[in-house]
Design a protein around this motif. Sequence first.
Motif, PDB file in Angstrom:
ATOM      1  N   GLY A  27      42.226  37.997  40.588  1.00  0.00           N
ATOM      2  CA  GLY A  27      43.492  37.338  40.897  1.00  0.00           C
ATOM      3  C   GLY A  27      43.504  35.839  40.672  1.00  0.00           C
ATOM      4  N   GLU A  28      42.389  35.282  40.223  1.00  0.00           N
ATOM      5  CA  GLU A  28      42.296  33.832  40.022  1.00  0.00           C
ATOM      6  C   GLU A  28      42.759  33.440  38.626  1.00  0.00           C
ATOM      7  OE1 GLU A  28      39.036  30.214  40.480  1.00  0.00           O
ATOM      8  OE2 GLU A  28      38.302  32.246  40.165  1.00  0.00           O
ATOM      9  N   VAL A  29      43.336  32.233  38.521  1.00  0.00           N
ATOM     10  CA  VAL A  29      43.641  31.641  37.219  1.00  0.00           C
ATOM     11  C   VAL A  29      42.729  30.424  37.049  1.00  0.00           C
ATOM     12  CG1 VAL A  29      45.373  30.543  35.764  1.00  0.00           C
ATOM     13  CG2 VAL A  29      46.033  32.424  37.279  1.00  0.00           C
ATOM     14  N   LEU A  30      41.805  30.532  36.111  1.00  0.00           N
ATOM     15  CA  LEU A  30      40.874  29.446  35.802  1.00  0.00           C
ATOM     16  C   LEU A  30      41.283  28.837  34.476  1.00  0.00           C
ATOM     17  CD1 LEU A  30      38.184  27.868  36.303  1.00  0.00           C
ATOM     18  CD2 LEU A  30      37.058  29.651  34.945  1.00  0.00           C
ATOM     19  N   CYS A  31      41.562  27.548  34.459  1.00  0.00           N
ATOM     20  CA  CYS A  31      41.921  26.848  33.230  1.00  0.00           C
ATOM     21  C   CYS A  31      40.727  26.040  32.732  1.00  0.00           C
ATOM     22  CB  CYS A  31      43.116  25.928  33.463  1.00  0.00           C
ATOM     23  SG  CYS A  31      44.668  26.811  33.789  1.00  0.00           S
ATOM     24  N   LEU A  32      40.452  26.159  31.444  1.00  0.00           N
ATOM     25  CA  LEU A  32      39.373  25.413  30.803  1.00  0.00           C
ATOM     26  C   LEU A  32      39.994  24.313  29.954  1.00  0.00           C
ATOM     27  CD1 LEU A  32      37.109  28.369  29.530  1.00  0.00           C
ATOM     28  CD2 LEU A  32      37.329  27.446  31.851  1.00  0.00           C
ATOM     29  N   ILE A  33      39.622  23.072  30.247  1.00  0.00           N
ATOM     30  CA  ILE A  33      40.130  21.939  29.478  1.00  0.00           C
ATOM     31  C   ILE A  33      38.944  21.178  28.889  1.00  0.00           C
ATOM     32  CG2 ILE A  33      42.208  21.762  30.923  1.00  0.00           C
ATOM     33  CD1 ILE A  33      40.950  19.259  32.228  1.00  0.00           C
ATOM     34  N   GLY A  34      39.241  20.324  27.919  1.00  0.00           N
ATOM     35  CA  GLY A  34      38.187  19.540  27.273  1.00  0.00           C
ATOM     36  C   GLY A  34      38.521  19.335  25.809  1.00  0.00           C
ATOM     37  N   GLY A  35      37.780  18.463  25.171  1.00  0.00           N
ATOM     38  CA  GLY A  35      38.037  18.140  23.774  1.00  0.00           C
ATOM     39  C   GLY A  35      37.686  19.286  22.845  1.00  0.00           C
TER      40      GLY A  35
END
Length: 241
Positions: A27-35
């Motif tokens: 049920g989790e939303v994990l967002c991955l950010i970065g260049g």
Amino acid sequence: MIEIENVRKSFGTLEVLKGINLSIEKGEVLCLIGGSGSGKSTLLQCINGLQSIQGGNIIVDGTNVHARDTNLNTLRQKLGIVFQQYNAFPHLTALENVALAPRVVKKQSRRDALDLAREHLDYVGLGSKADMKPSGLSGGQQQRLAIARALAMKPAYMLFDEVTSALDPELVGEVLDTLRKLKESGMTMIVVTHDVAFARESGDRVAFFDQGVICELGPARQVINDPKEERTRQFLQRVLH
């Protein structure tokens, strides 16, 4: 849940994932950010088994993705993945595109598969476009078609790889609205995104990747509004201004 334990991945002499550790709860939303080139998209492909790994383990609901005896075709039915490119079959209608995998992979009858396809096209707001070929759809509509196609396999997890990066700015919102709708439904999602505002508003947690490592991980609003690491601050200052 998805457990990622000390995962390493190299392309030749270039190490792109340098010991990644993550747990994603149901049920989790994990967002991955970065260049670009920081390892985010590669990690998604490793989770789905599209890329091999050189070290560590990826466990999905107790199954080791990269174990020799793992049936990846079966496992991938749990792991929907949507890329930047829409990859629809150009000779099939939207309805036929969505119905194809349930028919071929799950051996559903044509009628059941088409009923399922209509349900998922309605879900992403494309019910009126069912009989159109992909070439007749806008970029945002084609991306929503790709999401409907993945959802038709009834996955437990959805992986999104920069699904708005190839879209004109005015089309981004309709795709992000679909992701928000999925979040509200309780879908577990890992979202690689350059849209920091979406990550802050819709992510439960954010992981900032830098040169193959997770530089910072925490609650979405905390990481983006008040990052603890200087490298995270530098990145966010660059993309938010």
